[in-house]
Every structure is written in structure tokens, then in C-alpha cells.
Design a protein around this motif. Structure first.
Motif, mmCIF file in Angstrom:
data_model
loop_
_atom_site.group_PDB
_atom_site.id
_atom_site.type_symbol
_atom_site.label_atom_id
_atom_site.label_comp_id
_atom_site.label_asym_id
_atom_site.label_seq_id
_atom_site.Cartn_x
_atom_site.Cartn_y
_atom_site.Cartn_z
ATOM 1 N N THR A 58 5.762 30.695 -6.573
ATOM 2 C CA THR A 58 5.994 29.328 -5.733
ATOM 3 C C THR A 58 6.614 29.961 -4.483
ATOM 4 O O THR A 58 7.322 30.847 -4.294
ATOM 5 N N HIS A 81 3.147 25.052 -5.028
ATOM 6 C CA HIS A 81 3.616 25.245 -6.427
ATOM 7 C C HIS A 81 2.373 25.017 -7.133
ATOM 8 O O HIS A 81 1.453 24.223 -6.743
ATOM 9 N N GLY A 83 2.753 23.158 -9.803
ATOM 10 C CA GLY A 83 2.936 22.205 -11.050
ATOM 11 C C GLY A 83 2.542 20.832 -10.695
ATOM 12 O O GLY A 83 2.958 19.745 -11.575
ATOM 13 N N VAL A 86 5.048 16.473 -7.675
ATOM 14 C CA VAL A 86 6.503 16.506 -7.818
ATOM 15 C C VAL A 86 7.066 14.973 -8.193
ATOM 16 O O VAL A 86 7.857 14.577 -9.209
ATOM 17 N N ASP A 105 3.112 15.045 -0.771
ATOM 18 C CA ASP A 105 3.367 15.564 -2.094
ATOM 19 C C ASP A 105 1.977 15.569 -2.968
ATOM 20 O O ASP A 105 1.669 14.620 -3.549
ATOM 21 N N PHE A 131 14.221 24.574 -4.030
ATOM 22 C CA PHE A 131 12.772 23.854 -4.169
ATOM 23 C C PHE A 131 12.034 25.305 -4.805
ATOM 24 O O PHE A 131 11.337 25.239 -5.872
ATOM 25 N N GLU A 134 13.416 26.122 -8.380
ATOM 26 C CA GLU A 134 13.093 24.971 -9.485
ATOM 27 C C GLU A 134 11.891 24.702 -9.672
ATOM 28 O O GLU A 134 11.438 24.079 -10.926
ATOM 29 N N LEU A 135 11.033 25.004 -8.695
ATOM 30 C CA LEU A 135 9.306 24.606 -8.909
ATOM 31 C C LEU A 135 8.692 26.037 -9.486
ATOM 32 O O LEU A 135 7.445 25.833 -9.648
ATOM 33 N N GLU A 137 7.298 28.461 -12.004
ATOM 34 C CA GLU A 137 6.961 28.461 -13.270
ATOM 35 C C GLU A 137 7.233 29.996 -14.187
ATOM 36 O O GLU A 137 6.870 30.189 -15.237
#
Length: 155
Positions: A58, A81, A83, A86, A105, A131, A134-135, A137
Motif C-alpha cells: 500500500t 491499495h 482492498g 474502503v 474512493d 492509512f 491499516e490498508l 494486506e
């Protein structure tokens, strides 16, 4: 326009990272923060030629804007990221009160926040670190990599 790149690592002592963010204020450049991970073989995340985000580490990017008509301009903070979207509620929680608005987003192009000109460098750094961590992986090794791009002034 060309830019000079430098890179360093930081963790608890954020003084070098803060000074680097302050050095690019007012449109003088941009920076990226990537969390350090355990697996050295994982590439940095990027958007491929068809506009999709590839898997990878990320990356939070802060791009400053030059003043217009002597007025400071908002900057942008993007987070690439893998994922997917968000969601507004999670973004708001992760901002922890920072007054940034969500511009995008997107599931393939990441998240883009608008940073007001009055934002403190420490707040920008905190949001970027939060950010990107936390994002992420992948298993984190602790600390972050900081990439600084300073625009070269035209003569």
C-alpha cells in the motif's frame, strides 16, 4: 517538470519525515509513504496500463499544490491499495477528525482525499501512516519507507 528523488526509513522518530513534508509545501513536490513489510519480495503497488491497481505494498501519496493568485491551494492525499472500496464510514473513522474531504474512493484507483492548506505537516504524516498501515494486506515489519520528490525550479 523533473524532480529529485530521495528515500529514507523512519519509525517512532518522525522528525525527518516531518521536515521532508514541510520542504515540499506550496507545490514544491510530493512524497510517498509505504509501510515496511516482512516479505522483501512484494512489489510496490501501482496502477497498470489499463487503469487497474495491481497487488503490492500500500502506498500513501501526498501531492502539494502551488499557490494561485497568491492564495494557498488544497493538496491531495491518495492511497493506492488492493482492498477495493474502503467506504465513507471507515475513511471517516481512519481520519480520526482530520478535516479532509473524500474526492474519490475507487475500487481500482484507490482513495483520494483533499487536504486543506491549513493542515499541519504532523497531521498529514499521521494520516498517511495510519492509512498505509491499516490498508496494508501484508505482515508489517514496523516503520515506513519515505520517498521524497522535490520539483526542480525552472530558471
Amino acid at each position: 517538470m523533473s524532480a529529485t528523488k530521495s528515500e529514507f526509513y523512519f519509525s517512532e522518530d518522525r522528525s525527518e519525515a516531518l521536515a521532508a513534508i514541510e520542504s515540499i509545501a506550496g507545490g514544491k513536490g510530493w512524497c510517498n509513504i509505504l509501510p515496511r513489510i516482512v516479505d522483501d519480495d512484494v512489489p510496490d503497488i501501482h496502477i497498470n496500463f489499463i487503469g487497474w491497481t495491481n497487488r503490492g505494498i500500500t502506498k500513501a501519496s501526498f501531492v502539494t499544490e502551488a499557490p494561485k493568485n497568491a492564495q494557498p491551494q488544497p493538496s491531495s492525499l491518495g492511497v493506492l491499495h488492493s482492498g477495493g472500496r474502503v467506504g465513507r464510514a471507515r475513511v471517516t473513522a481512519m481520519l480520526e477528525g482530520a478535516p479532509y474531504s473524500i474526492r474519490q474512493d475507487h475500487s481500482q484507483r484507490g482513495l483520494i482525499l483533499i487536504v486543506p492548506p491549513s493542515a499541519a505537516s504532523s497531521e498529514v504524516l499521521d494520516v498517511m501512516c495510519r492509512f498505509s498501515s491499516e490498508l496494508c494486506e501484508y505482515e508489517r515489519a514496523g516503520g515506513w519507507r519515505f520517498e521524497l520528490f522535490e520539483r526542480e525550479e525552472r530558471i
